[in-house]
Design a protein around this motif. Structure first.
Motif: not given
Length: 217
Positions: A37-66
């Motif tokens: 939620s909060r902060g996601w819109e800023k992330f999407a804007q800064d990386v220039g995320l466009k319709m149809g593009e996709f993301l791959v998430f890799n969760l790091n130990a402890g769940g503090l960073s991705v």
């Protein structure tokens, strides 16, 4: 998120390959799923995320960073060096924002040009605009080296009618090749650059910009 959402902290850091990061909030929904939620819109804007593009998430130990990888609609991974944010603040100064820092570029209207351009200067070159220059253009190697483009992630390009922050793609197989990519198409269109015509590119060290001008026959 559905499988690993419960392993995440309430606030996590999303990090792209360049090392730049954003903090976003993780919320659980009524159906048992999780979302950013909060902060996601800023992330999407800064990386220039466009319709149809996709993301791959890799969760790091402890769940503090991705760790996040961004892929274009073509399936090719976006070059992390191109993930910049260019925008106008107020009426004229152009800023680009990266790693939380802001750098101000001069307004094209306030720049006094000296007619010192010369084909013998390494900071100046001319090229005929071709159809394959539609979305990107590759400066001459001599020009790129003299202007220090190998060490830059973006450069301000100024034309007769429009200025644009253009990102630079660095070729891993050829260290001396630099492509002016994201932002070039917008610059070309806004300034009415025409295929078949000759244009000069001149780097102005004092202003840290590239001036593009049609060469009169």
């Amino acid at each position: 998120m559905q499988k690993y959402g419960s392993n995440l902290q309430k606030n996590v850091k999303l990090r792209i390959e360049s090392g730049r990061s954003w903090y976003v909030k993780v919320e659980s929904m009524e159906d048992g799923l999780f979302c950013f939620s909060r902060g996601w819109e800023k992330f999407a804007q800064d990386v220039g995320l466009k319709m149809g593009e996709f993301l791959v998430f890799n969760l790091n130990a402890g769940g503090l960073s991705v760790d996040v990888s961004v892929y274009e609609t073509s399936g090719c991974k976006k070059d992390a060096r191109n993930i910049l944010r260019c925008k106008d603040k107020s009426s004229s100064p152009l800023y680009y924002e990266t790693s939380g820092c802001k750098k101000e570029f001069p307004d094209a209207r306030n720049i006094c040009w000296k007619d010192e351009s010369s084909s013998s200067s390494p900071l100046y070159y001319e090229t005929v605009l071709k159809i394959h220059h539609r979305s990107r253009i590759t400066p001459s190697r001599t020009f790129a080296r003299a202007a220090g483009l190998m060490e830059k992630e973006s450069v301000e390009v100024v034309g007769e009618h429009h200025k644009q922050c253009v990102t630079l793609n660095h070729n891993q197989a050829d260290a001396l090749r630099v492509d002016m990519a994201q932002g070039w198409c917008e610059f070309r269109s806004a300034n009415g650059l025409e295929y078949g015509k000759t244009y000069s590119f001149e780097f102005i060290p004092k202003n840290n910009i590239i001036k593009v001008k049609e060469v009169e026959n």
